[in-house]
Design a protein around this motif. Structure first.
Motif, PDB file in Angstrom:
ATOM      1  N   GLU A  11     -12.316   2.255   3.615  1.00  0.00           N
ATOM      2  CA  GLU A  11     -11.949   3.526   2.974  1.00  0.00           C
ATOM      3  C   GLU A  11     -10.561   3.488   2.351  1.00  0.00           C
ATOM      4  O   GLU A  11     -10.295   4.229   1.400  1.00  0.00           O
ATOM      5  CB  GLU A  11     -12.025   4.664   3.996  1.00  0.00           C
ATOM      6  CG  GLU A  11     -13.421   4.935   4.531  1.00  0.00           C
ATOM      7  CD  GLU A  11     -13.754   4.140   5.774  1.00  0.00           C
ATOM      8  OE1 GLU A  11     -14.722   4.525   6.468  1.00  0.00           O
ATOM      9  OE2 GLU A  11     -13.068   3.133   6.057  1.00  0.00           O
ATOM     10  N   ASP A  12      -9.664   2.656   2.901  1.00  0.00           N
ATOM     11  CA  ASP A  12      -8.335   2.527   2.291  1.00  0.00           C
ATOM     12  C   ASP A  12      -8.441   2.121   0.829  1.00  0.00           C
ATOM     13  O   ASP A  12      -7.758   2.672  -0.046  1.00  0.00           O
ATOM     14  CB  ASP A  12      -7.497   1.478   3.032  1.00  0.00           C
ATOM     15  CG  ASP A  12      -7.165   1.864   4.457  1.00  0.00           C
ATOM     16  OD1 ASP A  12      -7.128   3.071   4.755  1.00  0.00           O
ATOM     17  OD2 ASP A  12      -6.949   0.942   5.275  1.00  0.00           O
ATOM     18  N   PHE A  13      -9.296   1.153   0.571  1.00  0.00           N
ATOM     19  CA  PHE A  13      -9.419   0.616  -0.779  1.00  0.00           C
ATOM     20  C   PHE A  13     -10.275   1.515  -1.666  1.00  0.00           C
ATOM     21  O   PHE A  13     -10.045   1.585  -2.886  1.00  0.00           O
ATOM     22  CB  PHE A  13      -9.948  -0.813  -0.706  1.00  0.00           C
ATOM     23  CG  PHE A  13      -9.081  -1.681   0.166  1.00  0.00           C
ATOM     24  CD1 PHE A  13      -7.882  -2.184  -0.310  1.00  0.00           C
ATOM     25  CD2 PHE A  13      -9.426  -1.937   1.490  1.00  0.00           C
ATOM     26  CE1 PHE A  13      -7.059  -2.943   0.510  1.00  0.00           C
ATOM     27  CE2 PHE A  13      -8.610  -2.689   2.311  1.00  0.00           C
ATOM     28  CZ  PHE A  13      -7.411  -3.201   1.826  1.00  0.00           C
ATOM     29  N   GLU A  14     -11.208   2.226  -1.052  1.00  0.00           N
ATOM     30  CA  GLU A  14     -11.922   3.251  -1.809  1.00  0.00           C
ATOM     31  C   GLU A  14     -10.956   4.344  -2.254  1.00  0.00           C
ATOM     32  O   GLU A  14     -11.077   4.893  -3.358  1.00  0.00           O
ATOM     33  CB  GLU A  14     -13.057   3.835  -0.968  1.00  0.00           C
ATOM     34  CG  GLU A  14     -14.209   2.868  -0.721  1.00  0.00           C
ATOM     35  CD  GLU A  14     -14.852   2.403  -2.009  1.00  0.00           C
ATOM     36  OE1 GLU A  14     -15.348   3.240  -2.789  1.00  0.00           O
ATOM     37  OE2 GLU A  14     -14.856   1.170  -2.259  1.00  0.00           O
ATOM     38  N   ASP A  15      -9.981   4.649  -1.402  1.00  0.00           N
ATOM     39  CA  ASP A  15      -8.938   5.598  -1.786  1.00  0.00           C
ATOM     40  C   ASP A  15      -8.131   5.068  -2.973  1.00  0.00           C
ATOM     41  O   ASP A  15      -7.794   5.819  -3.893  1.00  0.00           O
ATOM     42  CB  ASP A  15      -7.993   5.867  -0.611  1.00  0.00           C
ATOM     43  CG  ASP A  15      -8.640   6.655   0.511  1.00  0.00           C
ATOM     44  OD1 ASP A  15      -9.702   7.265   0.280  1.00  0.00           O
ATOM     45  OD2 ASP A  15      -8.080   6.659   1.632  1.00  0.00           O
ATOM     46  N   TRP A  16      -7.805   3.774  -2.937  1.00  0.00           N
ATOM     47  CA  TRP A  16      -7.072   3.181  -4.064  1.00  0.00           C
ATOM     48  C   TRP A  16      -7.849   3.371  -5.364  1.00  0.00           C
ATOM     49  O   TRP A  16      -7.282   3.772  -6.386  1.00  0.00           O
ATOM     50  CB  TRP A  16      -6.849   1.692  -3.820  1.00  0.00           C
ATOM     51  CG  TRP A  16      -5.851   1.346  -2.762  1.00  0.00           C
ATOM     52  CD1 TRP A  16      -5.319   2.181  -1.816  1.00  0.00           C
ATOM     53  CD2 TRP A  16      -5.270   0.058  -2.527  1.00  0.00           C
ATOM     54  NE1 TRP A  16      -4.453   1.489  -1.021  1.00  0.00           N
ATOM     55  CE2 TRP A  16      -4.393   0.192  -1.429  1.00  0.00           C
ATOM     56  CE3 TRP A  16      -5.412  -1.185  -3.128  1.00  0.00           C
ATOM     57  CZ2 TRP A  16      -3.659  -0.893  -0.935  1.00  0.00           C
ATOM     58  CZ3 TRP A  16      -4.691  -2.262  -2.638  1.00  0.00           C
ATOM     59  CH2 TRP A  16      -3.820  -2.112  -1.560  1.00  0.00           C
ATOM     60  N   LYS A  17      -9.127   3.066  -5.322  1.00  0.00           N
ATOM     61  CA  LYS A  17      -9.958   3.199  -6.523  1.00  0.00           C
ATOM     62  C   LYS A  17     -10.002   4.650  -6.994  1.00  0.00           C
ATOM     63  O   LYS A  17      -9.895   4.917  -8.194  1.00  0.00           O
ATOM     64  CB  LYS A  17     -11.370   2.681  -6.238  1.00  0.00           C
ATOM     65  CG  LYS A  17     -12.296   2.722  -7.443  1.00  0.00           C
ATOM     66  CD  LYS A  17     -13.627   2.027  -7.181  1.00  0.00           C
ATOM     67  CE  LYS A  17     -14.467   2.768  -6.185  1.00  0.00           C
ATOM     68  NZ  LYS A  17     -15.834   2.176  -6.055  1.00  0.00           N
ATOM     69  N   ALA A  18     -10.133   5.582  -6.049  1.00  0.00           N
ATOM     70  CA  ALA A  18     -10.215   6.999  -6.404  1.00  0.00           C
ATOM     71  C   ALA A  18      -8.919   7.525  -7.003  1.00  0.00           C
ATOM     72  O   ALA A  18      -8.927   8.549  -7.703  1.00  0.00           O
ATOM     73  CB  ALA A  18     -10.592   7.820  -5.169  1.00  0.00           C
TER      74      ALA A  18
ATOM     75  N   GLY B  55      -7.411   6.203  -9.334  1.00  0.00           N
ATOM     76  CA  GLY B  55      -7.360   5.780 -10.726  1.00  0.00           C
ATOM     77  C   GLY B  55      -7.153   4.302 -10.924  1.00  0.00           C
ATOM     78  O   GLY B  55      -6.615   3.883 -11.956  1.00  0.00           O
ATOM     79  N   ASN B  56      -7.621   3.506  -9.947  1.00  0.00           N
ATOM     80  CA  ASN B  56      -7.438   2.058 -10.007  1.00  0.00           C
ATOM     81  C   ASN B  56      -8.792   1.350  -9.944  1.00  0.00           C
ATOM     82  O   ASN B  56      -9.200   0.849  -8.883  1.00  0.00           O
ATOM     83  CB  ASN B  56      -6.536   1.603  -8.852  1.00  0.00           C
ATOM     84  CG  ASN B  56      -5.156   2.210  -8.928  1.00  0.00           C
ATOM     85  OD1 ASN B  56      -4.396   1.946  -9.860  1.00  0.00           O
ATOM     86  ND2 ASN B  56      -4.832   3.062  -7.965  1.00  0.00           N
ATOM     87  N   PRO B  57      -9.509   1.280 -11.080  1.00  0.00           N
ATOM     88  CA  PRO B  57     -10.803   0.592 -11.090  1.00  0.00           C
ATOM     89  C   PRO B  57     -10.638  -0.879 -10.722  1.00  0.00           C
ATOM     90  O   PRO B  57      -9.652  -1.517 -11.079  1.00  0.00           O
ATOM     91  CB  PRO B  57     -11.281   0.768 -12.533  1.00  0.00           C
ATOM     92  CG  PRO B  57     -10.039   1.049 -13.327  1.00  0.00           C
ATOM     93  CD  PRO B  57      -9.126   1.798 -12.411  1.00  0.00           C
ATOM     94  N   GLY B  58     -11.624  -1.385  -9.983  1.00  0.00           N
ATOM     95  CA  GLY B  58     -11.573  -2.786  -9.573  1.00  0.00           C
ATOM     96  C   GLY B  58     -10.873  -3.020  -8.254  1.00  0.00           C
ATOM     97  O   GLY B  58     -10.731  -4.169  -7.820  1.00  0.00           O
TER      98      GLY B  58
ATOM     99  N   THR C  42       6.428   0.822  -3.461  1.00  0.00           N
ATOM    100  CA  THR C  42       7.606   1.137  -4.261  1.00  0.00           C
ATOM    101  C   THR C  42       7.457   0.769  -5.746  1.00  0.00           C
ATOM    102  O   THR C  42       8.323   1.104  -6.546  1.00  0.00           O
ATOM    103  CB  THR C  42       8.833   0.427  -3.680  1.00  0.00           C
ATOM    104  OG1 THR C  42       8.496  -0.950  -3.454  1.00  0.00           O
ATOM    105  CG2 THR C  42       9.252   1.067  -2.370  1.00  0.00           C
ATOM    106  N   CYS C  43       6.391   0.055  -6.086  1.00  0.00           N
ATOM    107  CA  CYS C  43       6.005  -0.159  -7.498  1.00  0.00           C
ATOM    108  C   CYS C  43       4.524   0.206  -7.608  1.00  0.00           C
ATOM    109  O   CYS C  43       3.680  -0.590  -8.005  1.00  0.00           O
ATOM    110  CB  CYS C  43       6.230  -1.609  -7.933  1.00  0.00           C
ATOM    111  SG  CYS C  43       7.943  -2.135  -7.967  1.00  0.00           S
ATOM    112  N   ARG C  44       4.214   1.417  -7.266  1.00  0.00           N
ATOM    113  CA  ARG C  44       2.845   1.851  -7.018  1.00  0.00           C
ATOM    114  C   ARG C  44       1.912   1.621  -8.213  1.00  0.00           C
ATOM    115  O   ARG C  44       2.268   1.861  -9.357  1.00  0.00           O
ATOM    116  CB  ARG C  44       2.836   3.339  -6.660  1.00  0.00           C
ATOM    117  CG  ARG C  44       1.494   3.865  -6.203  1.00  0.00           C
ATOM    118  CD  ARG C  44       1.583   5.301  -5.724  1.00  0.00           C
ATOM    119  NE  ARG C  44       1.862   6.229  -6.818  1.00  0.00           N
ATOM    120  CZ  ARG C  44       2.007   7.538  -6.648  1.00  0.00           C
ATOM    121  NH1 ARG C  44       1.927   8.057  -5.432  1.00  0.00           N
ATOM    122  NH2 ARG C  44       2.225   8.326  -7.677  1.00  0.00           N
ATOM    123  N   MET C  45       0.707   1.181  -7.895  1.00  0.00           N
ATOM    124  CA  MET C  45      -0.343   1.002  -8.891  1.00  0.00           C
ATOM    125  C   MET C  45      -1.029   2.342  -9.154  1.00  0.00           C
ATOM    126  O   MET C  45      -1.379   3.065  -8.225  1.00  0.00           O
ATOM    127  CB  MET C  45      -1.364  -0.015  -8.386  1.00  0.00           C
ATOM    128  CG  MET C  45      -2.585  -0.209  -9.277  1.00  0.00           C
ATOM    129  SD  MET C  45      -3.634  -1.582  -8.733  1.00  0.00           S
ATOM    130  CE  MET C  45      -4.067  -1.095  -7.057  1.00  0.00           C
TER     131      MET C  45
END
Length: 538
Positions: free
Chosen positions: A101-108, A110-113, A478-481
């Motif tokens: 779910e952490d990485f699903e959060d990343w995708k949600a 606005g980070n496709p892939g 600190t350099c957030r994607m």
């Protein structure tokens, strides 16, 4: 001026991966710059030696934060690797990927892939799990992940029995089908020795003609032609050097040094840079913002039965275990200090675990940060349990103090800035006590040394948290994607918004901190970044 296709700044958890993968085909020339020196040190390669390197300036940036109001004005000591392998050469070696779910959060965000199905292949590609390959684990990667079962202290079984009494599930693999439950941690190690990214990725690549590695090379600023990054300036042996990148510069200097280098190069919040005497090249407000870290509270117990203290405190115990390690690579010196633990819900209604628990069959009184190594356990039998909330909502920031590249940045962690985080720290403390009160452990405890049984009410426990809680050394973001240049720094391909020829690839790009230790996800970022760079070059 020397020229390369790619320049990678920082030979840490992600940088060593990039250096290996980008130079593997032989068609691209790669320069890897590292501010520190060689990782060939007994204290780095021996797993328990991390207690020494945590306070050794020759391999460690040894940062101190600014005073934290919510922690009674205390500063926080932040060790960061300044050596080949970066923090993977000085960390506690626990291998945890995080929750899907952490990485699903990343995708949600606005980070496709970057969803779980996207990153899982890179986790698997990076590792050789000593338990073999399955749907979640790899068996042919550079990073060897070792089980510690054969050398675990017997007290770890009592910890699991305490969890059984509380009906917490047992979990044989925190990186498998589910993260929830209690069990034994795996370490990044092979043959009883640390498996840093310098050992896993860099050492096999050092003989390649396509790879140049420069140590004691402190990057001072990025070089540009217009909006394109064209190279790097660095200080080495008292001299200022420059190198040119024909294709890209990839900053992999970590969650502290990557935003520092960008800010020193004129990339960051415009008002801050002007105030610090740096010419603004690209006003990018998110550089140095969104800082996240894990905060934990430890409980210290005096034991009625022997613990590792009894083996490691006496001089003859140190001698025996030292000889055992040198001759066999076995015993407690071959392990990390966190032997057991797991991931639990502090409230049953939660959808997924929100707490990480650590169990250590050893106890010690910490020296003042940065003053002396933590090598000697207490002279009595004791053990530690610690718990950290996994997904804090507080956000801090860091910023350069001046235009001097050798001056450390000002770090503002902003711990416990939200009511959510304070409540979860209180739940973490209550959870630790709940496990200690289970029969299997309760019968072994002579006394609770810290915080002590006099601390009972919510108010008393919160006061103790403010007085004693400490970092688990997981700074990120600190350099957030993300897709928004107004608050994010890199896009989903890790390219810095508004600039060309420049990427950031390390833990600083995490949109949010992962649920657990951060070294494995940082390695994954290096693997995925390398594929992106090579794809764009084809």
């Amino acid at each position: 001026m020397s020229e390369f296709d790619y320049i990678v700044v920082g030979a840490g958890s992600a940088g060593c991966v990039l250096a290996n993968r980008l130079s593997a085909c032989g068609r691209h020339s790669v320069l890897l710059l590292e501010a520190g020196g060689s990782d060939l040190s007994f204290w780095i390669w021996m797993p328990i030696g991390y207690g020494k390197t945590f306070y050794r300036r020759s391999v460690n940036w040894m940062y101190q934060t600014e005073p934290v109001v919510s922690l009674d004005g205390r500063t926080s000591y932040w060790p960061r690797g300044k050596v080949l392998g970066g923090s993977s050469s000085i960390n506690a070696m626990v291998y945890i990927r995080g929750q899907p779910e952490d990485f699903e959060d990343w995708k949600a965000m606005g980070n496709p892939g970057w969803g779980w199905d996207d990153v899982l292949p890179y986790f698997k590609r990076s590792e050789t799990n000593d338990r073999g390959r399955d749907d979640w684990r790899g068996d042919a990667g550079p990073v060897h992940v070792a089980s510690m079962d054969r050398d675990l202290h017997p007290l770890c079984q009592e910890f699991l029995a305490a969890g059984d009494a509380l009906q917490y599930p047992r979990n044989p693999d925190f990186n498998g089908a589910t993260q929830e439950g209690l069990g034994f941690y795996q370490n990044t190690a092979k043959g009883g020795m640390r498996m840093s990214t310098a050992r896993a990725y860099l050492r096999p690549a050092r003989g390649r003609a396509s790879l140049s590695v420069e140590t004691r090379a402190h990057a001072t600023r990025l070089l540009f032609e217009g909006t394109r990054a064209t190279g790097i300036e660095y200080r080495q042996n008292g001299r200022l050097q420059t190198a040119r990148a024909r294709r890209e510069v990839i900053v992999s200097a970590g969650a502290i040094n990557s935003p520092q280098l960008l800010q020193l190069s004129g990339i960051g919040p415009g008002a801050l840079l002007r105030d610090r005497g740096v010419e603004v090249r690209h006003d990018l407000p998110g550089v140095g913002r969104n800082l996240q870290d894990h905060l934990a509270i430890d409980f210290l117990y005096r034991s009625k039965v022997p613990t590792l203290n009894d083996q490691l405190y006496p001089w003859y115990g140190k001698l025996w275990q030292g000889l055992r390690y040198v001759l066999t690579r076995r015993g407690p010196l071959s392990l990390g200090v966190n032997q057991a633990g797991g991931f639990l819900k502090s409230r049953p209604e939660l959808a997924r675990p929100n707490m990480q628990v650590f169990f250590s069959p050893v106890s010690y009184t910490k020296a003042p940060p940065g003053k002396r190594p933590l090598m000697n356990p207490d002279p009595f039998p004791g053990f530690l349990m610690g718990t950290q909330p996994t997904r804090p909502t507080s956000r801090g920031h860091l910023e350069i103090r001046s235009s001097d590249p050798l001056e450390p940045v000002a770090i503002h962690p902003n711990y416990l800035d939200t009511d959510h985080d304070l409540q979860e720290m209180l739940e973490a403390a209550r959870l630790t006590r709940r496990i200690a009160a289970a029969p299997a452990l309760a019968k072994l405890i002579e006394t609770e040394i810290l915080p002590g049984r006099q601390v009972q009410s919510d108010e008393e426990m919160i006061a103790d948290i403010r007085a004693r809680a400490g970092t688990v050394f997981h700074p990120v973001a600190t350099c957030r994607m993300g897709p928004n240049p107004a608050c994010d720094v890199v896009d989903a391909r890790l390219k810095v918004h508004g600039l060309q020829g420049l990427r950031v690839a390390d833990a600083s790009i995490f949109p949010t901190v992962t649920s657990g230790n951060t070294n494995a996800p940082a390695i994954m970022v290096g693997e995925k970044a390398a594929d992106m760079v090579l794809a764009d070059a084809s």
